[in-house]
Design an enzyme around this catalytic site. Structure first.
Site, PDB file in Angstrom:
ATOM      1  N   ASP A  16       0.871  -1.072  -0.081  1.00  0.00           N
ATOM      2  CA  ASP A  16      -0.045   0.060  -0.015  1.00  0.00           C
ATOM      3  C   ASP A  16       1.023   1.175  -0.024  1.00  0.00           C
ATOM      4  O   ASP A  16       2.122   1.087   0.423  1.00  0.00           O
ATOM      5  CB  ASP A  16      -0.845   0.061   1.149  1.00  0.00           C
ATOM      6  CG  ASP A  16      -1.850   1.153   1.526  1.00  0.00           C
ATOM      7  OD1 ASP A  16      -2.289   1.644   0.464  1.00  0.00           O
ATOM      8  OD2 ASP A  16      -1.802   1.772   2.454  1.00  0.00           O
ATOM      9  N   ASP A  18      -0.148   5.011   0.935  1.00  0.00           N
ATOM     10  CA  ASP A  18      -0.564   6.061   2.070  1.00  0.00           C
ATOM     11  C   ASP A  18      -0.151   5.408   3.427  1.00  0.00           C
ATOM     12  O   ASP A  18      -0.964   4.215   3.689  1.00  0.00           O
ATOM     13  CB  ASP A  18      -1.841   6.909   1.859  1.00  0.00           C
ATOM     14  CG  ASP A  18      -1.917   7.498   0.607  1.00  0.00           C
ATOM     15  OD1 ASP A  18      -1.502   8.637   0.756  1.00  0.00           O
ATOM     16  OD2 ASP A  18      -2.412   6.939  -0.255  1.00  0.00           O
ATOM     17  N   ASP A 312      -1.679  -0.591   6.073  1.00  0.00           N
ATOM     18  CA  ASP A 312      -1.945   0.046   7.374  1.00  0.00           C
ATOM     19  C   ASP A 312      -3.164  -0.128   7.663  1.00  0.00           C
ATOM     20  O   ASP A 312      -3.746   0.168   8.816  1.00  0.00           O
ATOM     21  CB  ASP A 312      -1.723   1.579   7.479  1.00  0.00           C
ATOM     22  CG  ASP A 312      -2.542   2.381   6.493  1.00  0.00           C
ATOM     23  OD1 ASP A 312      -3.193   3.200   6.897  1.00  0.00           O
ATOM     24  OD2 ASP A 312      -2.550   2.186   5.092  1.00  0.00           O
TER      25      ASP A 312
END
Length: 451
Positions: A16, A18, A312
């Site tokens: 991922d 961000d 996250d």
């Protein structure tokens, strides 16, 4: 399943973007996200101007793992069995008596025992990442405002929040300089983003040199993705990745079929016609895990390539990658950075530490005074008995769907690729998969229960 996990055994390493590869300066980015929504609500939807002012202590409300009852305006913290541990109406915490009267130790009405339950529907919303958390504070303050000014007991403000998302973050917003968020990050990216340290860049190259296929799968659009990657990795960032997928619309990327979510090529950051299949590496938009896996089989020459994915968000990254694609998953849990004594990680360069400790807000990755730990909580015992500690629903999901959890990619970047991490598993302790150390609240509890 083997007790240990090692990157050397993986054919494909996916990320991922961000809050995973790209770390944000949380007090600055949180304030910007909050302001982008608050300005829209006040100027475009007529909400009270008091929403525009945030005191430093207000940020203590933000805590991962909260669920919002959209109609009732209550925020709740769930135990692993679905009962309510703490609750607030707006930002006002419920006293134990009110909590008992409202929820009575029963399973919350929107909860389902399956740990894959996402708690994102027309009736509730679950906050599990740093992009969402400023919205939790804003929604709580909206409830406060509507309760105080209008005497409201049921709420329908979510449609205005959704309109604010569309206004600030729609696909064309970056190009059109629409809203507040994108123009501000463009103007001063260094204020909001942490560049990847050299150790991480070298680690990515080591993975490439070891023959690993590198993926980037982000729900950010291609133009914003490019800005982030150029800032944190350099202008040659695309050389690091075999496949880049933007606007992936996770978790749908993992859960939806090729006909529902086909891949699209890009020209000048504009999406083109849908592709019937994914035939070669490159830069794509949208897409689905089924077609991606077919390409990975071709690229590796293996019928079942082994994939690990770093992310996250439990909702968008970890749960769907494990549940739908059976990938190994590495959860980025920034709370582990600040867990020891509530301070930022001591390895943080001095020039960056100041950004975390500014007056604007407490670091979002420290403990909330209102909500306590998002991993564990206490239930008051009967008179003359000790309080009992219970694990949260968030804690259960981490150990169920994550292979391991780490504070940041930087934490493992200098380890050998054949390093053996202890993985989470159903028959081991709740602390097994955390690297380099388990959260203090969990290790302290394990010490207490084994004495």
């Amino acid at each position: 399943m083997a007790q240990h996990f090692s990157l050397v055994n993986c054919d494909v390493v996916g990320f991922d973007l961000d809050h995973t590869l790209c770390r944000y300066n949380l007090p600055e980015s949180a304030a910007l996200i909050y302001n982008s929504f608050a300005q829209f609500l006040v100027k475009e939807r007529g909400y009270d101007k008091e929403l525009l002012t945030v005191a430093p202590e207000d940020w203590d409300f933000c805590c991962k793992g909260l669920a919002l009852d959209l109609e009732g305006g209550n925020f709740i913290k769930l135990a692993d069995n679905g009962t309510v541990l703490r609750a607030s109406h707006g930002t006002k915490m419920m006293a134990p008596e009110a909590l008992a009267e409202e929820y009575g130790g029963k399973e919350w009405k929107h909860f389902t025992p399956d740990t894959g339950w996402s708690c994102r529907s027309g009736k509730c919303y679950f906050y599990d990442n740093y992009f969402d958390l400023p919205g939790a504070l804003l929604c709580a303050r909206v409830v406060d405002s509507l309760t105080k000014n209008n005497g409201q007991k049921t709420f329908d403000f979510w449609k205005d929040i959704a309109a604010g998302i569309q206004h600030n973050y729609r696909m064309s917003a970056f190009k059109e300089n629409c809203g507040i968020y994108f123009p501000e990050v463009k103007r001063d990216p260094g204020r909001y983003l942490h560049s990847c340290p050299e150790s991480v860049k070298k680690w990515l190259r080591r993975l490439k040199n070891a023959g690993k296929i590198l993926l980037l799968i982000t729900s950010s659009h291609s133009d914003y993705c490019r800005l982030l990657c150029e800032h944190i990795l350099g202008n040659d960032f695309a050389d690091l990745f075999d496949i880049v997928i933007t606007n992936a619309l996770k978790p749908g990327f993992f859960s939806q079929s090729p006909s529902q979510r086909p891949f699209r090529t890009l020209e000048n950051d504009e999406e083109q016609e849908a592709l019937p299949s994914l035939d070669k590496p490159g830069w794509y938009s949208q897409g689905n895990a089924v077609h991606l896996n077919e390409l990975l089989k071709k690229m590796t020459g293996k019928p079942e390539p082994k994939v690990v994915y770093f992310g996250d968000s439990m909702h968008s990254d970890i749960f769907p990658a494990r549940h739908y694609s059976n990938w190994e998953t590495v959860l980025i849990l920034e709370e582990l950075r600040a867990d020891r004594d509530g301070k930022p990680d001591e390895s943080e360069p001095l020039e960056k530490k100041g950004k975390y400790e500014g007056p604007k807000a407490k670091p979002l990755n420290t403990l909330s005074k209102k909500w306590g730990s998002f991993l564990i909580d206490s239930i008051s015992g009967l008179e003359n008995t000790e309080d009992s500690l219970v694990y949260t629903w968030t804690c259960k999901r981490i150990s169920t769907y994550s292979t391991i959890a780490i504070p940041s990619i930087e934490t493992i970047a200098e380890l050998p690729l054949d390093y053996k991490f202890t993985r989470f598993s159903s028959n081991s302790s709740k602390t097994a998969g955390y690297y380099p150390n388990p959260p203090l609240v969990l290790s302290n509890n394990e010490t207490r229960t084994t004495k």
